[in-house]
Design an enzyme around this catalytic site. Structure first.
Site, PDB file in Angstrom:
ATOM      1  N   GLY A 169       1.148   5.373   3.073  1.00  0.00           N
ATOM      2  CA  GLY A 169       2.118   4.461   2.469  1.00  0.00           C
ATOM      3  C   GLY A 169       3.182   5.201   1.692  1.00  0.00           C
ATOM      4  CE1 TYR A 183     -10.292   0.080   7.304  1.00  0.00           C
ATOM      5  CE2 TYR A 183     -10.843   1.323   9.278  1.00  0.00           C
ATOM      6  CZ  TYR A 183      -9.949   0.992   8.281  1.00  0.00           C
ATOM      7  OH  TYR A 183      -8.699   1.576   8.254  1.00  0.00           O
ATOM      8  N   GLY A 186       0.805  -1.223   0.000  1.00  0.00           N
ATOM      9  CA  GLY A 186       0.000   0.000   0.000  1.00  0.00           C
ATOM     10  C   GLY A 186       0.830   1.260   0.000  1.00  0.00           C
ATOM     11  CB  ALA A 187       4.331   1.812  -0.845  1.00  0.00           C
ATOM     12  N   GLY A 242      -1.499   7.736   0.188  1.00  0.00           N
ATOM     13  CA  GLY A 242      -1.639   8.137   1.581  1.00  0.00           C
ATOM     14  C   GLY A 242      -0.404   7.955   2.437  1.00  0.00           C
ATOM     15  CB  SER A 298      -7.543   1.238  12.518  1.00  0.00           C
ATOM     16  OG  SER A 298      -8.460   2.286  12.762  1.00  0.00           O
TER      17      SER A 298
END
Length: 292
Positions: free
Chosen positions: A23, A170, A17-18, A21, A144
Site C-alpha cells: 500500500g 484467508y 491499506g496505504a 507494505g 490473491s
C-alpha cells in the site's frame, strides 16, 4: 515491466491499506505521478508516518480515518468523502489482514471476511456514484492466489464458527474479492467504471504480524528471502490502475502484470450473487443497528 501509463496528474485516487507494505509503494507511485491522493488509515499517526515516508507536505495527502473492522466507520468514511465535494477517479481496495486464530470484527463477523471483503464491499458501493462521474473510473481490488486454497465460499459456515482454518479463512476472503468483482460487472454496464482484481504475489510485508503466536511472528522472517519486496508486489496493482492499454478493460484478473485465469469457483456467477445478497444483509443489519 515497461508500459505506457495514463496521465493521472490531478486525478483523485483513494487507497485503502496505504500505510503498510504494498500500500505504501502504491501510494508513493500515485503521489509521484501527480495524483490527488486520499488514504484510508486507522490512525492519524499512521497517516502522518506515510506522509513522512513519501516526503509529502501535510496538505498533499488527505487522510480519511477509518478502522475497517467497523462497518459503521466504513460507512462514516464513505459519507465523509462524499461530503467533501471531491471527485473520485481511481479506487484501490488494498487493505487486508490474515489471522492465525479466529477473531471477530467490531460487528461480530469473522475478522478476515469483515476486513478483506465486507469493508471494501461497503466502501465501494457507497462511492460508485462518484466514480460514475469520472472518465477514468477504475476500481482495483487486491485479491490473491490464496483463493486457490479453497473451492468455494463455504456458505454453510461462512463465519467459520464450526471449524476455523487460517489458510481457508484467508482464501475465502480473497475469493470474496473476486466474486464481488464478478457480481459488480453487470451492475456497472451503464457506466464507464471498470473493475479488475490483482494478485500481488507473495510479498514481504507486515501482513499477519498482528498475530501473537511465536510461529506467526517467526514465519515472515523465515520466508522473507523467497518473497517479493513491497515495491515489486505493488507493480501489478499499479499496472492495472495506470496502464493505458487497459482503458475500458473490466472483469479481469492479473498477476505479474499480465492477465491470469482465476480458479473456476472464482467465476461462479450464482455464488457471486449469493455472496452479494448476504453481504448486503450483513452490512444493513449492523450499520442500521448502530444508527438507531
Amino acid at each position: 515491466m515497461t508500459y505506457r501509463r495514463c496521465n493521472i496528474q490531478g486525478l483523485h485516487c483513494l487507497v485503502t491499506g496505504a500505510t503498510n507494505g504494498i500500500g505504501v509503494e502504491t501510494a508513493r507511485e500515485l503521489y509521484q505521478a501527480g495524483a490527488q491522493l486520499t488514504v484510508l488509515c486507522r490512525s492519524e499517526q499512521k497517516g502522518q508516518a506515510l506522509r513522512e515516508q513519501l516526503n509529502a507536505k501535510p496538505n498533499d495527502i488527505d487522510l480519511l480515518l477509518c478502522d475497517m473492522r467497523s462497518l459503521t466507520q466504513c460507512q462514516a468514511a464513505a459519507n465523509q468523502y462524499l461530503a467533501s465535494g471531491k471527485p473520485l477517479d481511481l479506487l484501490i481496495n488494498n487493505a487486508g489482514i490474515v489471522n492465525t486464530n479466529r477473531r471477530v470484527s467490531d460487528d461480530g463477523y469473522e475478522e478476515m471476511l469483515a476486513v478483506n471483503h465486507l469493508a471494501p464491499f461497503l466502501l465501494t458501493n457507497q462511492l460508485l456514484p462518484l466514480l460514475a462521474k469520472s472518465n477514468y473510473a477504475r476500481i482495483v481490488n487486491v485479491s490473491s492466489h490464496a483463493h486457490h486454497f479453497v473451492k468455494g465460499m463455504g456458505f454453510e459456515d461462512l463465519q467459520m464458527e464450526k471449524k476455523f482454518k487460517a489458510f481457508a479463512g484467508y482464501g475465502r476472503s480473497k475469493l470474496a474479492n473476486l466474486l464481488f468483482s464478478l457480481a459488480l460487472i453487470p451492475r456497472l454496464e451503464s457506466t464507464k467504471i471498470t473493475v479488475n482484481c490483482v494478485h500481488p504475489g507473495a510479498v514481504s510485508t507486515g501482513l499477519g504480524t498482528q498475530n501473537k503466536t511465536v510461529f506467526s511472528r517467526i514465519l515472515p522472517f523465515v520466508l522473507k528471502p523467497f518473497f517479493k519486496t513491497p515495491e515489486q508486489g505493488a507493480q501489478t496493482t499499479l499496472y492495472v490502475a495506470l496502464a493505458e492499454d487497459l482503458n475500458g478493460v473490466t472483469g479481469r484478473y492479473f498477476a505479474d502484470c499480465k492477465q491470469a485465469r482465476p480458479k473456476p469457483w472464482a467465476q461462479d456467477e450464482a455464488a457471486a450473487q449469493k455472496l452479494w445478497q448476504l453481504s448486503e444483509a450483513m452490512i444493513a443489519e449492523k450499520v442500521e443497528q448502530n444508527n438507531d
